[in-house]
Design an enzyme around this catalytic site. Structure first.
Site, PDB file in Angstrom:
ATOM      1  N   ASN A   7       0.865  -1.178   0.000  1.00  4.73           N
ATOM      2  CA  ASN A   7       0.000   0.000   0.000  1.00  4.73           C
ATOM      3  C   ASN A   7       0.904   1.230   0.000  1.00  4.73           C
ATOM      4  OD1 ASN A   7      -1.836   2.022   0.459  1.00  4.73           O
ATOM      5  ND2 ASN A   7      -2.711   1.137   2.319  1.00  4.73           N
ATOM      6  N   ARG A  90      -2.898  -2.264  -3.167  1.00  4.69           N
ATOM      7  CA  ARG A  90      -4.091  -1.458  -2.940  1.00  4.69           C
ATOM      8  C   ARG A  90      -4.054  -0.318  -3.964  1.00  4.69           C
ATOM      9  NH1 ARG A  90      -5.236   3.414   1.029  1.00  4.69           N
ATOM     10  NH2 ARG A  90      -7.473   3.536   0.667  1.00  4.69           N
ATOM     11  N   HIS A 207     -18.084   1.481   8.178  1.00  2.00           N
ATOM     12  CA  HIS A 207     -16.625   1.566   8.355  1.00  2.00           C
ATOM     13  C   HIS A 207     -16.349   2.938   8.961  1.00  2.00           C
ATOM     14  CE1 HIS A 207     -12.310   0.971   7.020  1.00  2.00           C
ATOM     15  NE2 HIS A 207     -12.364   2.263   7.269  1.00  2.00           N
ATOM     16  N   LEU A 208     -16.051   2.959  10.262  1.00  2.00           N
ATOM     17  CA  LEU A 208     -15.888   4.226  10.973  1.00  2.00           C
ATOM     18  C   LEU A 208     -14.461   4.335  11.496  1.00  2.00           C
ATOM     19  CD1 LEU A 208     -19.197   3.987  13.060  1.00  2.00           C
ATOM     20  CD2 LEU A 208     -18.908   5.042  10.813  1.00  2.00           C
ATOM     21  N   GLY A 209     -13.637   5.069  10.777  1.00  2.00           N
ATOM     22  CA  GLY A 209     -12.246   5.259  11.201  1.00  2.00           C
ATOM     23  C   GLY A 209     -11.939   6.743  11.148  1.00  2.00           C
ATOM     24  N   ARG A 284     -10.678   9.430  20.609  1.00  2.00           N
ATOM     25  CA  ARG A 284     -10.249   9.144  21.980  1.00  2.00           C
ATOM     26  C   ARG A 284      -9.950  10.444  22.735  1.00  2.00           C
ATOM     27  NH1 ARG A 284      -6.044   4.676  19.986  1.00  2.00           N
ATOM     28  NH2 ARG A 284      -6.037   6.204  18.329  1.00  2.00           N
ATOM     29  N   GLY A 330     -11.403   1.687  13.307  1.00  2.00           N
ATOM     30  CA  GLY A 330     -11.014   2.197  14.629  1.00  2.00           C
ATOM     31  C   GLY A 330     -12.184   2.564  15.532  1.00  2.00           C
ATOM     32  N   ILE A 331     -13.076   3.396  15.052  1.00  2.00           N
ATOM     33  CA  ILE A 331     -14.217   3.826  15.874  1.00  2.00           C
ATOM     34  C   ILE A 331     -15.245   2.696  15.976  1.00  2.00           C
ATOM     35  CG2 ILE A 331     -16.187   5.426  15.975  1.00  2.00           C
ATOM     36  CD1 ILE A 331     -14.324   7.554  14.684  1.00  2.00           C
ATOM     37  N   GLU A 333     -14.946  -0.482  15.770  1.00  2.00           N
ATOM     38  CA  GLU A 333     -14.530  -1.647  16.561  1.00  2.00           C
ATOM     39  C   GLU A 333     -14.357  -1.330  18.041  1.00  2.00           C
ATOM     40  OE1 GLU A 333     -11.001  -3.313  14.633  1.00  2.00           O
ATOM     41  OE2 GLU A 333     -12.012  -3.062  12.694  1.00  2.00           O
ATOM     42  N   ASN A 334     -13.978  -0.074  18.335  1.00  2.00           N
ATOM     43  CA  ASN A 334     -13.578   0.235  19.718  1.00  2.00           C
ATOM     44  C   ASN A 334     -14.509   1.146  20.505  1.00  2.00           C
ATOM     45  OD1 ASN A 334     -10.845  -1.081  19.811  1.00  2.00           O
ATOM     46  ND2 ASN A 334     -10.603   0.210  18.002  1.00  2.00           N
ATOM     47  N   GLU A 384      -8.122  -5.131   5.684  1.00  2.00           N
ATOM     48  CA  GLU A 384      -8.008  -4.843   4.254  1.00  2.00           C
ATOM     49  C   GLU A 384      -6.816  -5.558   3.616  1.00  2.00           C
ATOM     50  OE1 GLU A 384      -9.410  -0.482   3.453  1.00  2.00           O
ATOM     51  OE2 GLU A 384      -8.881  -0.640   5.559  1.00  2.00           O
TER      52      GLU A 384
HETATM   53  P1  ADP Z   1      -7.758   5.140   9.595  1.00  2.00           P
HETATM   54  O1  ADP Z   1      -8.889   5.623   8.749  1.00  2.00           O
HETATM   55  O2  ADP Z   1      -6.659   6.135   9.757  1.00  2.00           O
HETATM   56  O3  ADP Z   1      -7.294   3.722   9.276  1.00  2.00           O
HETATM   57  P2  ADP Z   1      -8.692   3.961  12.083  1.00  2.00           P
HETATM   58  O4  ADP Z   1      -9.571   2.908  11.514  1.00  2.00           O
HETATM   59  O5  ADP Z   1      -7.435   3.541  12.740  1.00  2.00           O
HETATM   60  O6  ADP Z   1      -8.429   5.107  11.045  1.00  2.00           O
HETATM   61  O7  ADP Z   1      -9.593   4.780  13.156  1.00  2.00           O
HETATM   62  C1  ADP Z   1      -9.096   5.860  13.868  1.00  2.00           C
HETATM   63  C2  ADP Z   1     -10.195   6.354  14.825  1.00  2.00           C
HETATM   64  O8  ADP Z   1     -10.573   5.275  15.698  1.00  2.00           O
HETATM   65  C3  ADP Z   1      -9.784   7.507  15.722  1.00  2.00           C
HETATM   66  O9  ADP Z   1     -10.813   8.471  15.772  1.00  2.00           O
HETATM   67  C4  ADP Z   1      -9.634   6.855  17.070  1.00  2.00           C
HETATM   68  O10 ADP Z   1      -9.969   7.725  18.094  1.00  2.00           O
HETATM   69  C5  ADP Z   1     -10.669   5.762  17.031  1.00  2.00           C
HETATM   70  N1  ADP Z   1     -10.369   4.772  18.078  1.00  2.00           N
HETATM   71  C6  ADP Z   1     -11.052   4.617  19.231  1.00  2.00           C
HETATM   72  N2  ADP Z   1     -10.539   3.659  19.986  1.00  2.00           N
HETATM   73  C7  ADP Z   1      -9.495   3.171  19.331  1.00  2.00           C
HETATM   74  C8  ADP Z   1      -8.536   2.150  19.621  1.00  2.00           C
HETATM   75  N3  ADP Z   1      -8.564   1.454  20.749  1.00  2.00           N
HETATM   76  N4  ADP Z   1      -7.590   1.933  18.704  1.00  2.00           N
HETATM   77  C9  ADP Z   1      -7.546   2.646  17.555  1.00  2.00           C
HETATM   78  N5  ADP Z   1      -8.434   3.620  17.233  1.00  2.00           N
HETATM   79  C10 ADP Z   1      -9.382   3.882  18.110  1.00  2.00           C
END
Ligand code: ADP
Length: 397
Positions: A7, A90, A207-209, A284, A330-331, A333-334, A384
């Site tokens: 990537n 990718r 998909h929330l990142g 976070r 990221g969001i 899942e966590n 991915e």
């Molecule tokens: P990207 O689009 O850069 O791949 P990610 O999928 O890693 O993004 O998501 C980043 C977002 O996930 C941030 O807003 C972060 O705050 C949130 N987040 C919450 N908890 C976690 C965690 N434990 N680990 C990683 N990201 C987290």
């Protein structure tokens, strides 16, 4: 099959070396700041993470470093280059042409180059990665896996904008959608979990990142997605505004005397969670401020949740029958609170969540709906790189 997944960004090269049969990551790493004094982060055989500084002029040099690292005598992962059986890339934009992953040849390269106009920040470095691999590993088969391909199944009524039709004909201005590799991966995993064929599944995948998109999947195919001509459209993101009234752009350009480039920066880099909270694009950090009573942090989170709910609502209507709503990245899942608030109060619509189960799923896969919920609410971690490795294998067999 052992697949090297690549990537490439404008100044970075991320890789994972994956054994597809057992879906195992043999090793992975990242070279950043390509173009000068670069940083190479990689794993040794014992799992130890190492960071070293080195001078890397371009992506070809970066790839040579990666290959040398894979074959290192004491700590390497391959004995000969033949052990890299294929390379999966990718590629962000496949335009209207690519509806699935393809074996890379001269024609494919020309098309990826052509679509650089549609993804000027992403396709050129993706292409550079392909050309570097051709130079360094000329005998290894390469496959392109497009972020847009999964959304190729969207019908015209989903992908057209109500702009003069000629702009579609002349410039291909339409919705493409992104994160397709992730939406497809979690959809396939969900089908497995539900014990159904993917062709029988109606899903909403969230998909929330840092970048976020939501997709409506009917009979296993994407029929609508929140990102559009670019990844700017849709729900609010870390630094992107998502959908806004386009008239605001002209108003602000005039008021603030902004150039098109400056306005683009405002929309892509200074808006979203960062713009509203004034604190961070990282949820976070927003959560921490929220705990201390920061009102704008609260507003940022409320806006995010509202925009997720609006899309889920729209896609529920579009799909009619739904098997599951899936949260990933990221969001997704966590952040249990985002999941809970996104699906709360929807019992009338067949969604009943179990808050305790939801709390227990922090970064772990699972079902957080109650047994009587008609629609399942799931956490499915995305992967991915693995999807790219599997697609590469499927194309070559
Ligand atoms: P990207 O689009 O850069 O791949 P990610 O999928 O890693 O993004 O998501 C980043 C977002 O996930 C941030 O807003 C972060 O705050 C949130 N987040 C919450 N908890 C976690 C965690 N434990 N680990 C990683 N990201 C987290």
């Amino acid at each position: 099959m052992k697949v090297l997944v690549i990537n490439c960004g404008s100044s970075s090269l991320k890789y994972q070396f994956i054994q597809t049969e057992n879906e195992a990551v043999i090793t992975k790493g990242l070279i950043e700041k390509i173009g000068g004094d670069a940083e190479f982060t990689f794993c040794r055989k014992n799992g130890e993470k190492v960071k070293k500084n080195l001078s890397v002029k371009n992506h070809t040099e970066a790839l040579k470093e990666v290959i040398a690292n894979l074959g290192e005598k004491a700590n390497g992962f391959i004995n000969s280059l033949d052990e890299i059986e294929a390379i999966g890339h990718r590629v962000v934009h496949g335009g209207e042409e690519f509806y699935k992953s393809v074996l890379i040849n001269d024609q494919v390269i020309a098309s990826i180059e052509k679509f650089s106009e549609l993804a000027p920040l992403h396709n050129p470095p993706n292409l550079q990665g392909i050309l570097s691999c051709r130079e360094v590993l000329p005998n290894t088969k390469q496959v392109a896996v497009f972020d847009t391909a999964f959304h190729h199944s969207m019908p015209e009524k989903s992908f057209m904008y109500a702009l003069p039709y000629e702009y579609y004909e002349k410039y291909l201005v339409r919705r493409y959608g992104f994160h397709g590799t992730s939406h497809r991966y979690v959809a396939l995993k969900t089908a497995e979990f539900l014990g159904k064929k993917i062709e029988e599944c109606n899903l909403i995948t969230c998909h929330l990142g840092n970048g976020s998109s939501i997709t409506a999947i009917k009979n296993g195919k994407s029929i609508d997605t929140s990102m559009g001509f670019t990844p700017l459209e849709g729900i609010i993101m870390g630094t992107r505004c998502g959908s806004i009234d386009p008239a605001i752009i002209f108003f602000l350009m005039k008021k603030e005397n902004l150039s098109a480039k400056q306005m683009d920066d405002v929309l892509n880099k200074k808006s979203g969670l960062l713009g509203i909270s004034g604190i961070s694009n990282d949820l976070r950090e927003i959560d921490q401020a929220l705990d201390q009573g920061n009102k704008r942090a609260l507003l940022a989170k409320e806006l995010l949740i509202r925009s997720i709910r609006k899309h889920i609502g729209a896609y529920m209507v579009e799909l009619g029958r739904i098997d599951a709503i899936i949260f990933t990245a990221g969001i997704g899942e966590n952040e249990c609170s985002v999941r809970e608030k996104s699906l709360s109060g929807l019992e009338e619509f067949g969604i009943k969540i179990d808050p305790q189960k939801n709390e227990s799923l922090k970064g772990k896969p699972g079902d957080f709906s109650t047994p009587e919920s008609k629609i399942k609410a799931l956490v499915v971690p995305t992967n991915e790189e693995l999807m790219i490795a599997l697609e590469t294998q499927w194309v070559l067999h």
